[in-house]
Design an enzyme around this catalytic site. Structure first.
Site, PDB file in Angstrom:
ATOM      1  N   MET B  41     -34.062 -29.951  38.336  1.00 39.45           N
ATOM      2  CA  MET B  41     -35.209 -29.507  37.273  1.00 39.45           C
ATOM      3  C   MET B  41     -36.651 -30.041  37.260  1.00 39.45           C
ATOM      4  O   MET B  41     -36.623 -31.440  35.859  1.00 39.45           O
ATOM      5  CB  MET B  41     -34.368 -29.237  35.904  1.00 39.45           C
ATOM      6  CG  MET B  41     -33.115 -28.994  36.096  1.00 39.45           C
ATOM      7  SD  MET B  41     -31.648 -28.699  34.445  1.00 39.45           S
ATOM      8  CE  MET B  41     -31.843 -30.281  33.791  1.00 39.45           C
ATOM      9  N   ASP B  42     -36.991 -29.959  38.156  1.00 38.71           N
ATOM     10  CA  ASP B  42     -37.800 -31.176  38.827  1.00 38.71           C
ATOM     11  C   ASP B  42     -39.367 -30.541  38.334  1.00 38.71           C
ATOM     12  O   ASP B  42     -39.287 -29.151  38.407  1.00 38.71           O
ATOM     13  CB  ASP B  42     -38.350 -30.909  40.312  1.00 38.71           C
ATOM     14  CG  ASP B  42     -38.935 -32.218  40.987  1.00 38.71           C
ATOM     15  OD1 ASP B  42     -38.519 -32.497  42.383  1.00 38.71           O
ATOM     16  OD2 ASP B  42     -39.095 -33.501  40.191  1.00 38.71           O
ATOM     17  N   GLY B  43     -39.748 -31.574  38.426  1.00 32.61           N
ATOM     18  CA  GLY B  43     -41.535 -31.030  37.222  1.00 32.61           C
ATOM     19  C   GLY B  43     -41.838 -30.720  36.139  1.00 32.61           C
ATOM     20  O   GLY B  43     -42.930 -30.490  35.544  1.00 32.61           O
ATOM     21  N   ARG B 218     -34.629 -25.911  43.643  1.00 35.23           N
ATOM     22  CA  ARG B 218     -35.185 -26.995  43.237  1.00 35.23           C
ATOM     23  C   ARG B 218     -36.376 -26.660  43.352  1.00 35.23           C
ATOM     24  O   ARG B 218     -37.354 -26.019  43.741  1.00 35.23           O
ATOM     25  CB  ARG B 218     -34.724 -28.270  44.186  1.00 35.23           C
ATOM     26  CG  ARG B 218     -35.515 -29.237  44.239  1.00 35.23           C
ATOM     27  CD  ARG B 218     -35.630 -30.759  45.302  1.00 35.23           C
ATOM     28  NE  ARG B 218     -36.251 -31.442  44.055  1.00 35.23           N
ATOM     29  CZ  ARG B 218     -36.195 -33.233  44.640  1.00 35.23           C
ATOM     30  NH1 ARG B 218     -35.451 -33.233  45.279  1.00 35.23           N
ATOM     31  NH2 ARG B 218     -37.511 -33.550  43.716  1.00 35.23           N
ATOM     32  N   THR B 219     -36.915 -26.588  41.740  1.00 35.40           N
ATOM     33  CA  THR B 219     -38.522 -25.909  41.081  1.00 35.40           C
ATOM     34  C   THR B 219     -39.327 -27.432  41.578  1.00 35.40           C
ATOM     35  O   THR B 219     -38.904 -28.403  42.616  1.00 35.40           O
ATOM     36  CB  THR B 219     -38.600 -26.385  39.675  1.00 35.40           C
ATOM     37  OG1 THR B 219     -38.076 -27.473  38.873  1.00 35.40           O
ATOM     38  CG2 THR B 219     -37.845 -24.659  39.129  1.00 35.40           C
TER      39      THR B 219
END
Lengths: 294, 274
Positions: B41-43, B218-219
């Site tokens: 949960m990137d960003g 993966r964002t």
């Protein structure tokens, strides 16, 4: 649907099949800013002085590049050629990339030549590959010695034909001083098996009372992984061609923070332009290793 | 009157969206559906920074996005969802940031414990996976309570990787295997290969009882695993949409499932071979 690619080897133009057209990528000399040019131990193959293509920054170049050379069979099928031609073309592509790595100062190149999963392919195909690999390796060894490329092997070679095993044993050189490039060939390699064999060696130390289970840490594991033959065991960049978006059991532990680059190009078509694009993409990325930039 | 009409209109809109979503899902489920989806949960922070929101707002919105994704996975009949909530490497961040993230995680865990929570509504069983000894006592306690409170749920399993890295997971598995085999070691085994096998290692992995992920999403466009499920992702499809985590929505999940379906024959063959 792609089945696991059968990866590639080196070839010279002794192949009876002339490839249709794929770039004979002699590295281009590009006049970039003076600070980008580096001369290491004299001239590189082809007499090029080691300048980087315009747009790439010397200080952001990866030390270790890993490659999954996927798409050779598809390349041949698309041209109505036998599969062997795809592998030959793939070998030429690899030779180009090795030269470019030498020129651009990349220290380590690891190539996924043959996966332990590939044994599930038809025997005729695996036999063909083994023969091809042996033939081109024989041709390339002197070439590597001249170009100061150090060769290492990772993977389980015991299942390979005896003659190939002997050739591989002879091809793995002792550390050459000031080698331009360290080429690591992953032959009959599996990332999971690499971790397991490292853990087994550690278990022996526990059994012998040399260490306690509490002492087991990541440094102990890394010392036992097959990539301990290099000072740069973790690839900075992994390139996989032909559009497949997975690791396929290559270098699992070592890829923890590796930037992954997937391209739709088929491996025989992966030349200087495609490599530059991959490096450019790599250089734009922010590598944080779990931390923050600011 | 206007307010009532406004509420009616938005309710209608929501119902319509749900209906369209269900139609799309019923088409998707004609083909194979991933059994296990993992999310990096990137960003969240970047999202908040881009919109000049206060610190922590990105993570709160990220939590809303997570609940939505859980709902869609549930509707899609995905059995296992794994999320990378906090890496061991993240402890190296500024103490205030670590503190605020841990505080948020604790709040959300406590939210899970409430009866009317989505977790019970969707029958989500929660596991916290990682080196939990590294967590503060209060967070660890909340995690244990949440695991106990959701034991009876059986529709979806949610694995929250917290204080986790893959390398730590593998080390832990080796350590446990060596401890377990100490009695055998004392008998003096000759063959080093039988000291520890791949089965021993896998048995002691935190993720031992869970099938390998079929898809990792993966964002924020970053294409790396960041020490997440390295062992388990040998053949996993890797998706890296460029949107930031709070922006993830149903269409991104649909896209991932379609990619999975395109690759399904290959993945099935790998499973038969292993």
């Amino acid at each position: 649907m792609t089945i696991l690619p059968l990866h590639l080897h080196f070839s010279l133009a002794r192949s009876p099949l002339k490839p249709h057209s794929f770039p004979h990528a002699r590295p281009q000399v590009v006049t970039g800013p003076a600070e980008n040019s580096v001369e290491v131990n004299g001239t590189y193959p082809g007499g090029v002085s080691g300048q980087l293509p315009s747009g790439l920054r010397r200080e952001l170049m990866p030390s270790h590049v890993a490659v999954i050379m996927d798409g050779n069979r598809r390349w041949a099928r698309m041209r109505g050629l036998p599969i062997g031609s795809g592998y030959e073309a793939g070998a030429q592509a690899l030779r180009r990339i090795v030269e470019l790595c030498c020129e651009w100062g990349i220290r380590v190149l690891t190539v996924f030549v043959f996966s332990s999963d590939n044994w599930f392919r038809p025997k005729m195909e695996t036999d063909l590959l083994m023969e091809l690999f042996e033939r081109v390796l024989k041709d390339e060894l002197q070439h590597f010695e001249r170009e100061n490329v150090r060769v290492s092997l990772i993977g389980d070679t015991t299942k390979l034909p005896k003659s190939l095993q002997e050739l591989l044993a002879n091809s793995v050189g002792t550390a050459q001083k000031n080698s331009h490039l360290h080429l690591i060939m992953a032959v009959n390699y599996s990332g999971q098996n690499d971790v397991v064999q490292a853990c087994q060696k550690i278990a022996v130390k526990v059994k012998d009372g040399l260490i306690k289970p509490d002492d087991i840490n990541k440094f102990l594991v890394e010392k036992e992984l097959e990539t301990n033959c290099t000072d740069y065991p973790h690839p900075d960049l992994l390139v996989r061609t032909s559009g497949e978006l997975r690791i396929s059991n290559f270098l699992l532990w070592q890829l923890a923070y590796t930037e992954l680059y997937f391209t739709n190009s088929l491996w025989p078509d992966f030349g200087e332009d495609e490599f530059v694009e991959a490096l450019f993409s790599f250089q734009k990325r922010q590598r944080r290793y779990g931390g923050r930039n600011s | 009157m206007d307010k009532r009409n406004g509420n009616k209109a938005s309710q209608l809109c929501e119902d319509l969206c749900t209906f369209i979503r269900r139609c799309i899902l019923s088409v998707l489920t004609v083909g194979p559906v991933p059994r296990h989806i993992a999310f990096i949960m990137d960003g969240n922070r970047r999202y908040a920074k881009n919109r000049n929101l206060e610190d922590g707002a990105g993570h709160k919105l990220g939590y809303v996005a997570l609940m939505n994704m859980l709902k869609y996975c549930y509707e899609l009949d995905v059995k296992y969802v794994t999320i990378y909530a906090f890496s061991i490497e993240n402890f190296k961040r500024r103490p205030e940031e670590v503190q605020s993230t841990m505080q948020l995680i604790k709040e959300k865990i406590e939210g899970m414990l409430r009866e009317e929570s989505l977790f019970n509504q969707y029958g989500v069983r929660v596991y916290f996976v990682g080196n939990l000894k590294l967590l503060s006592e209060s967070v660890k306690l909340s995690a244990e309570k949440a695991m106990e409170a959701t034991t009876h749920n059986s529709k979806v399993v949610l694995l929250v990787c917290i204080a986790y890295t893959s390398t730590d997971e593998i080390l832990h598995a080796v350590e446990e295997s060596c401890r377990e085999k100490r009695a055998e070691f004392r008998k003096g085994m000759e063959n080093s290969e039988s000291l520890i096998t791949v089965t021993d290692i896998e048995k002691h992995m935190y993720m031992a009882d869970v099938p390998n992920p079929d898809v990792i999403i993966r964002t924020s466009g970053e294409t790396r695993l960041s020490n997440f499920l390295l062992w388990q992702s040998a053949y996993t499809l890797l998706c890296s949409p460029s949107i930031l985590w709070p922006e993830i929505g149903f269409r991104h999940l649909v896209r991932a499932v379609l990619d999975y379906q395109r690759n399904f024959a290959y993945l099935e063959q790998k499973q038969k071979q292993s």
